[in-house]
Design an enzyme around this catalytic site. Sequence first.
Site, short mmCIF file in Angstrom:
data_model
loop_
_atom_site.label_atom_id
_atom_site.label_comp_id
_atom_site.label_asym_id
_atom_site.label_seq_id
_atom_site.Cartn_x
_atom_site.Cartn_y
_atom_site.Cartn_z
N SER A 143 4.01 28.78 22.18
CA SER A 143 3.53 28.74 20.79
C SER A 143 2.01 28.72 20.81
O SER A 143 1.39 28.27 21.78
CB SER A 143 4.04 27.47 20.10
OG SER A 143 3.39 27.27 18.86
N TYR A 157 5.31 18.59 20.16
CA TYR A 157 5.54 20.03 20.26
C TYR A 157 4.38 20.72 20.95
O TYR A 157 4.57 21.55 21.85
CB TYR A 157 5.75 20.60 18.85
CG TYR A 157 6.15 22.05 18.81
CD1 TYR A 157 7.45 22.44 19.09
CD2 TYR A 157 5.24 23.03 18.43
CE1 TYR A 157 7.83 23.77 19.02
CE2 TYR A 157 5.60 24.36 18.36
CZ TYR A 157 6.90 24.73 18.65
OH TYR A 157 7.26 26.06 18.58
#
Length: 268
Positions: A143, A157
């Site tokens: 990401s 995350y």
Amino acid sequence: MSTTTSRVAVVTGAGSGMGRGTALAIARDGGIVALVGRRAAPLEAVSRQIAAEGGRSVVVIEDVAAVGAAGRIVEAVHAAAGPVDLLVHAAGSSSSVQNARWVGEDEWREVIDVNLTAVHLLTQALLEDLLRRGDGTVITISSLAAITPNLLGGAAYGAAKAGVRNYMTFLHTTFRNDGLRAVTVLPGEADTPILDSRARPPAPEERMNMLRPEDVAEAIRLVATLPGRAVVQELIIAPTRQRDTSIDLEISRNTGAPEGVADRKDSE
């Protein structure tokens, strides 16, 4: 350009989002796709669609973060389809609490387990397959949170996605001369089910200009089907238009905070 025809691919998180799109794209190229995920119904729906389009797939119902999952996945795939040539890590998990000040230990561990530890364990279990012919490929969806971590994705995350990016770079530098292509795909904001776990899930109109799962799947297909002599070590794919996330950041700052306690607002 090489193709995935007659090759065996494993795609985790194949029941929805980017995993689903990737599995469909690989199957359309002629590869046998092992669809890995926790829920039977979405996986079987993807398998039926692949069959309807003339493709081949194997359903493996398994939580990638469960103890012993990697070994069970490999055993099931070998029994049904044979050695693996392509591995795509698309399974992901994010926390509902984004601020490092408030996120609980259990939630932190869950995000790290799914996004990082499970990637290592399944890759490790399949390295013999991927190295056997000198032309294996492993692709992990990281990401942009790995590069610019903030309250949008959250502390857990961002840390997990940065860790898996580092892990893929390790594979690249260690095994590239053995023919293994290790690729990290770093998407920006995408309209996938993972958005629903955010403190403020984006509204439908906000999702209109986000990436679609099929956009990321096409990027994965690109790097997977390049000639074996070429590797795209990292690929960033992001929405052309960037939305205002200031409201999301402010809400995420205090989500999970004890009642009556608030974090101060700092510049991002």
